[in-house]
Design a protein around this motif. Structure first.
Motif: not given
Length: 233
Positions: A146, A104, A150
């Motif tokens: 993201h 990330i 996620k």
């Protein structure tokens, strides 16, 4: 979360090109010179330049240096969006992949532009080697917002992202693809089991959901002798 140093350098070089410091077709300074300018190792500088080459912003000329890429002549092509796994299975081959990196991070300027993100957003950036029946076909760098992934595990994302999204109710829309030719770098050649300087096909793709929102920015290098693109009009 701060960006990796090579992404920060990528952004600075991109800004310099956009501001007109270096014109289209102009040679940029050598890696050694730029490493000194930015105060980083040549390895870090090379990674930043490689990212810009993969994006089609810079291009390397063997024996001459690195230049601001010239715009290619393009012809609009249309095709349905198909994942690598689906494509391989349709040809009777078993798809597999090896994840090189998965992390990330904050997006680069290019990633923000392609995915309609802002600086505070985060992205998942992963690098993979994709195989068909155990033979390496391509090296892929994929960037995904993201926020979209996620709640999914690494295994779900790397095994079949499209399938996971569709199972969650998302509908895959259209994609914009740009295909060009280039020569394999030493690292790419090692990943794909070919010789440095061998021909590879570079595909840059932005994939959208049905509502037109981009969710994936992929830069892929295919072994020229193991893969071909076929589009029906």
């Amino acid at each position: 979360m701060s960006s990796p140093i090579y992404i920060q350098i990528h952004n600075e070089i991109k800004r310099s090109i956009e501001s007109g410091r270096w014109k289209v077709g102009e040679r940029i300074p050598s890696e050694r010179e730029m490493a000194v300018t930015f105060g980083v190792s040549r390895m870090t500088l090379r990674q930043a330049v490689k990212t810009l080459v993969d994006e089609g912003i810079l291009e390397r000329h063997v024996g001459s240096g690195t230049f601001v890429a010239r715009q290619k002549v393009q012809e609009k092509m249309s095709s349905g969006v198909t994942s690598f796994s689906e494509l391989m299975r349709a040809q009777g081959k078993k798809p597999s992949s090896k994840t090189i990196s998965y992390h990330i991070a904050t997006p680069s300027l290019s990633e923000m532009e392609k995915l309609n993100l802002v600086e505070k957003d985060l992205v998942l950036r992963m690098e993979r080697i994709r195989y068909a029946d155990g033979v390496p076909i391509c090296f892929e760098v994929a960037t995904i917002p993201h926020e979209l992934v996620k709640h999914y595990s690494k295994e779900e994302v790397t095994s079949s992202l499209y399938h996971v999204l569709e199972e969650s109710g998302h509908i895959i829309g259209h994609a914009q693809q740009t295909v060009s030719a280039m020569l394999a770098s030493e690292q790419i050649a090692e990943y794909l089991g070919i010789r440095r300087g061998e021909a590879v096909l570079r595909l840059r793709q932005i994939t959208n959901l049905e509502d037109g929102k981009p969710f994936e920015y992929v830069r892929t290098q295919y072994v020229g002798e193991r893969f071909e693109f076929y589009l029906e009009k």
